[in-house]
Design an enzyme around this catalytic site. Structure first.
Site, mmCIF file in Angstrom:
data_model
loop_
_atom_site.group_PDB
_atom_site.id
_atom_site.type_symbol
_atom_site.label_atom_id
_atom_site.label_comp_id
_atom_site.label_asym_id
_atom_site.label_seq_id
_atom_site.Cartn_x
_atom_site.Cartn_y
_atom_site.Cartn_z
ATOM 1 N N TYR A 181 34.764 35.248 35.108
ATOM 2 C CA TYR A 181 35.958 35.449 35.917
ATOM 3 C C TYR A 181 36.075 36.913 36.303
ATOM 4 O O TYR A 181 35.996 37.798 35.446
ATOM 5 C CB TYR A 181 37.220 35.017 35.159
ATOM 6 C CG TYR A 181 38.419 35.006 36.074
ATOM 7 C CD1 TYR A 181 38.740 33.855 36.799
ATOM 8 C CD2 TYR A 181 39.182 36.138 36.269
ATOM 9 C CE1 TYR A 181 39.806 33.845 37.680
ATOM 10 C CE2 TYR A 181 40.244 36.140 37.150
ATOM 11 C CZ TYR A 181 40.556 34.996 37.855
ATOM 12 O OH TYR A 181 41.601 34.988 38.743
ATOM 13 N N SER A 217 44.358 48.271 26.922
ATOM 14 C CA SER A 217 43.305 49.170 26.446
ATOM 15 C C SER A 217 43.857 50.253 25.509
ATOM 16 O O SER A 217 45.043 50.562 25.522
ATOM 17 C CB SER A 217 42.654 49.827 27.665
ATOM 18 O OG SER A 217 41.434 50.396 27.308
ATOM 19 N N GLN A 230 42.652 56.318 29.442
ATOM 20 C CA GLN A 230 43.146 55.011 28.994
ATOM 21 C C GLN A 230 44.532 54.743 29.549
ATOM 22 O O GLN A 230 44.818 53.654 30.033
ATOM 23 C CB GLN A 230 43.202 54.909 27.458
ATOM 24 C CG GLN A 230 41.854 54.874 26.811
ATOM 25 C CD GLN A 230 40.939 53.860 27.431
ATOM 26 O OE1 GLN A 230 41.254 52.683 27.447
ATOM 27 N NE2 GLN A 230 39.818 54.289 27.981
ATOM 28 N N HIS A 239 45.130 53.040 32.889
ATOM 29 C CA HIS A 239 44.792 51.628 33.082
ATOM 30 C C HIS A 239 46.029 50.753 33.213
ATOM 31 O O HIS A 239 46.049 49.784 33.971
ATOM 32 C CB HIS A 239 43.995 51.092 31.878
ATOM 33 C CG HIS A 239 42.520 51.220 32.042
ATOM 34 N ND1 HIS A 239 41.837 50.569 33.024
ATOM 35 C CD2 HIS A 239 41.602 51.920 31.344
ATOM 36 C CE1 HIS A 239 40.544 50.863 32.923
ATOM 37 N NE2 HIS A 239 40.379 51.689 31.918
ATOM 38 N N GLU A 241 39.935 50.263 19.894
ATOM 39 C CA GLU A 241 38.939 49.749 20.833
ATOM 40 C C GLU A 241 37.910 50.848 21.141
ATOM 41 O O GLU A 241 36.711 50.622 21.043
ATOM 42 C CB GLU A 241 39.669 49.309 22.111
ATOM 43 C CG GLU A 241 38.760 48.748 23.188
ATOM 44 C CD GLU A 241 39.500 48.537 24.497
ATOM 45 O OE1 GLU A 241 40.635 49.048 24.649
ATOM 46 O OE2 GLU A 241 38.937 47.862 25.382
ATOM 47 N N HIS A 242 38.411 52.016 21.533
ATOM 48 C CA HIS A 242 37.552 53.171 21.820
ATOM 49 C C HIS A 242 37.883 54.293 20.848
ATOM 50 O O HIS A 242 39.055 54.596 20.641
ATOM 51 C CB HIS A 242 37.797 53.726 23.230
ATOM 52 C CG HIS A 242 37.653 52.712 24.325
ATOM 53 N ND1 HIS A 242 38.732 52.086 24.903
ATOM 54 C CD2 HIS A 242 36.559 52.224 24.957
ATOM 55 C CE1 HIS A 242 38.308 51.258 25.844
ATOM 56 N NE2 HIS A 242 36.986 51.314 25.907
ATOM 57 N N ASP A 269 32.522 53.400 30.054
ATOM 58 C CA ASP A 269 33.052 52.390 30.979
ATOM 59 C C ASP A 269 32.051 52.033 32.060
ATOM 60 O O ASP A 269 32.139 50.965 32.657
ATOM 61 C CB ASP A 269 34.334 52.912 31.652
ATOM 62 C CG ASP A 269 35.526 52.818 30.733
ATOM 63 O OD1 ASP A 269 35.489 51.998 29.809
ATOM 64 O OD2 ASP A 269 36.490 53.580 30.941
ATOM 65 N N GLU A 323 30.571 14.840 -5.173
ATOM 66 C CA GLU A 323 31.528 14.829 -4.063
ATOM 67 C C GLU A 323 31.807 13.400 -3.588
ATOM 68 O O GLU A 323 32.411 13.200 -2.535
ATOM 69 C CB GLU A 323 30.996 15.692 -2.906
ATOM 70 C CG GLU A 323 30.908 17.172 -3.278
ATOM 71 C CD GLU A 323 30.462 18.086 -2.134
ATOM 72 O OE1 GLU A 323 30.110 17.572 -1.050
ATOM 73 O OE2 GLU A 323 30.471 19.313 -2.326
ATOM 74 N N HIS A 376 24.837 10.090 1.064
ATOM 75 C CA HIS A 376 24.115 11.361 1.037
ATOM 76 C C HIS A 376 23.095 11.338 -0.111
ATOM 77 O O HIS A 376 21.927 11.681 0.069
ATOM 78 C CB HIS A 376 25.079 12.533 0.810
ATOM 79 C CG HIS A 376 25.885 12.917 2.009
ATOM 80 N ND1 HIS A 376 26.845 12.102 2.565
ATOM 81 C CD2 HIS A 376 25.891 14.055 2.762
ATOM 82 C CE1 HIS A 376 27.398 12.725 3.606
ATOM 83 N NE2 HIS A 376 26.829 13.910 3.742
#
Lengths: 433, 433
Positions: free
Chosen positions: A130, A237, A259, A262, A327-328, A361, A415, A420
């Site tokens: 997207y 961000s 930042q 943004h 994040e950064h 970036d 179990e 099994h």
């Protein structure tokens, strides 16, 4: 005016906790609308997509026009100037070089029982990316999402990008071309996510959807998760800069502002061991804000969420950084490598004063799709791994089954999973005859 | 009676699509209840957890009793017989050996511009593992979740396991002890997930939550996702067996039943190139069902969702397998390695007739937490990667910034992100002075 915090102050813990807990996201509840759009696209396919595109993007299309034709892409790309084209090509080359190195290895070995074990990585067959339309359309994001997919080996990579009033950013189409994208559709919103996830007559479904988007797109991605894979849902961000006084305050100010510009909800934090340097950076931010084109965005971000924190030493800075899990993270100190070993929760680290975050970036090589909102505590940025999956492999020999089968039978019985146990026992009985 | 399909039949595509599309999940809508429980635990902490535990598990505890004490664990473990203990220890050793090999490598290199790039993997600090209580409490799942976390380096690993009426499975506690789990809490349901995600006075919050659970647990995991990381939300189990006629029909029947006995919504499919062999396996399933302890579960699963598909050759089988994207795939053919190269969408592959899927559930080594409901198209089983995250690293030199900085500035300006461009430009101007 950002907040000024000092770790030696009595109220520091309270103030820092408030800073960490600040709710920066305004996520309108669009889930009901999105559910309707997805149901509509699932039941009416192309027709629904075309109607919604006419409604939201003021663009009347036929099914044949949903995808950009090769000629249309060529024509748009021809508008791009050489400087922009060369910059995109350099970025693509560097992103590709970095991501190629991320490709994981298959493995296979035989253990002491004679069992052969291992795993194999294979690519997702089809992925959808997207790309937001309108003002915030970033060709760099096309590269950052599409190149890892192609490096991973995704055979069919489709992009959806809304073109409100028919307008498209030629750089987005060029980035898609450079990255090797196979199909580009001029649709957006929840209807684009629905079309990618469930398919329509004109748009084949994909297995994985990545890429940023508005609240509608984010809600749609959450809803189709499970039917297809999705990447993270990114929040506003963030940057944390840890800097000593031997830095140019103006450079650090610009990094914080890159930042802040943004999004009004972006967050920029400086940690320093020198209170005077912190003041100097804050002053430099104010000076730059006076002429910055996006000051109406960067100003409120810095005022509402910005912070300058003074610490007694850089061990303390590392500790705070790990609680922020940014994040950064920029480390502008004398020995950034040593400090980076202590800052373990971060999406991306930029070391030294010559590595502004903006390099990452665009052209550094590492991905710029990174975990926000403290999720670097448990997640990573986008990579080729997002477009790969691992199949585990095991092969027993009769001897291997005889060696480890009885333990499997014991555990199955404990179990109460009788079949099994019997599936192992039937084979062992034959082998032991 | 399962479905019998034949790829040469006229209606095959229709029947196969219906098989793929069969909705096997009955997920009651418990989201509103779960939202209330989470809000309650967030606001009232221990008190809410204790009240909900009294209500749902009929167990009155104090805060001090939320965690099992070391003495309590010792006492429970002492009840476990040696055969069970040795089986668990063998399983743990093999799971650990397999997962140790999954640890990814850090990387760092210097490119031709002089820029140093790379990444570093670090462990999630704290993880929580949900273990269901009551009948379906599987010590093997404790090993499969806890061992990868500990191999990854998770420092603090907490388990929550509800103990209705105070009853606990000693094997679960032993598995936790063997796997190196640090804390075990006797709580369950959405309240356990909320306590792990947000923390209470007695239970510190974690960063990542994994493990299976009922509809309430699944809804709670979805809700806390973002605040913490979660693993996949698993659906009913599935197996696809691809087998030629040179197999023992009874062995294959037991393999099909070992999925069917998990859940009425489980799905077991056989693909074979020999219609007679398919019939023989179906007959063997019927014969085994007569005496199987869990026939009331396995019978409906096989009847409602089971299928035997006849193909003309194994290339066709691989193609169908890729459309099914099974959680478990058994390849009981003459050359399973060759066929496995063509079956690219599968959670785990078991090669050859001596590798019943049950081996993989317990002692094979690979993880048994695997992608269900066709999600093997885009996701992988649980691994050490689920407890690691990657931080990307970049460091420019002045020369590297001069080489690639102008391209970053160009792209920043093309995206109208002026401060991004200026953060590069300010450094370049100083360097070029």
């Amino acid at each position: 005016m950002p907040q000024f915090l000092d770790t030696t102050a009595d109220d520091f813990e309270l103030a820092f906790a408030a800073l960490l807990g600040a709710k920066r996201e305004d996520s309108p509840d669009v889930d009901a609308v999105v559910a309707d759009i997805i149901a509509d696209v699932r039941s009416r396919g192309d027709t629904a997509v075309l109607e919604l595109t006419a409604k939201f993007d003021r663009l009347d299309l036929t099914s044949d026009q949903l995808a950009f034709s090769s000629d249309e892409i060529d024509a748009a790309i021809a508008e791009v100037g050489e400087t922009d084209r060369l910059a995109l090509e350099l970025a693509a080359e560097r992103i590709r070089d970095y991501h190629v190195r991320q490709m994981p290895s298959d493995d296979s070995w035989t253990d002491k029982t004679g069992a052969t074990l291992g795993w194999r990585w294979t690519a997702v067959s089809a992925a959808g990316l997207y790309v937001p339309g309108g003002l915030a359309t970033y060709p760099s994001s096309v590269l950052m999402n599409a190149i890892p997919a192609k490096v991973a080996g995704v055979q069919r990579l489709a992009i959806t990008v809304p073109t409100p009033d028919g307008k498209v950013n030629p750089l987005v189409l060029l980035a898609a071309r450079i990255a090797g994208v196979d199909e580009i559709y001029r649709i957006g919103g929840a209807q684009a996510i629905a079309a990618l996830a469930y398919g329509t007559k004109s748009i084949a479904p994909v297995d994985k959807i990545t890429g940023p988007g508005n609240a509608f797109v984010a809600a749609a991605k959450r809803r189709v998760f499970g039917k297809v894979g999705i990447d993270m849902i990114a929040g506003p961000s963030e940057i944390l800069v840890i800097a000593d006084k031997d830095n140019n305050p103006d450079w650090i100010a610009l990094d914080l502002l890159s930042q802040a510009e943004h999004d009004e909800n972006a967050q920029s934090i400086l940690i320093t061991d020198d209170v005077e340097f912190g003041r100097a950076v804050a002053d430099a931010v104010d000076a730059r804000l006076e002429t910055l084109e996006r000051r109406a965005i960067a100003g409120p971000s810095w005022r509402d969420y910005g912070a300058v924190i003074t610490v007694t030493d850089f061990d303390q800075a590392a500790e705070l950084s790990n609680r922020i899990a940014p994040e950064h993270l920029e480390l502008c100190v004398a020995d950034p490598d040593a400090l980076s070993l202590k800052t373990v929760h971060a999406g991306a680290i930029f070391l030294g004063q010559y590595t502004p975050e903006a390099i990452g970036d665009y052209v550094g090589g590492p991905n710029h799709v990174l975990p926000t909102a403290r999720s670097a505590r448990f997640s990573s940025g986008l990579s080729v791994m997002d477009f790969l999956k691992r199949t585990t492999l095991s092969q027993m020999t009769p001897a291997a089954l005889q060696a480890i089968g009885p333990a499997a039978e014991t555990l199955a019985n404990s179990e109460s999973l009788q079949a099994h146990g019997l599936s192992v026992r039937a084979r062992l009985d034959t082998l032991n005859e």
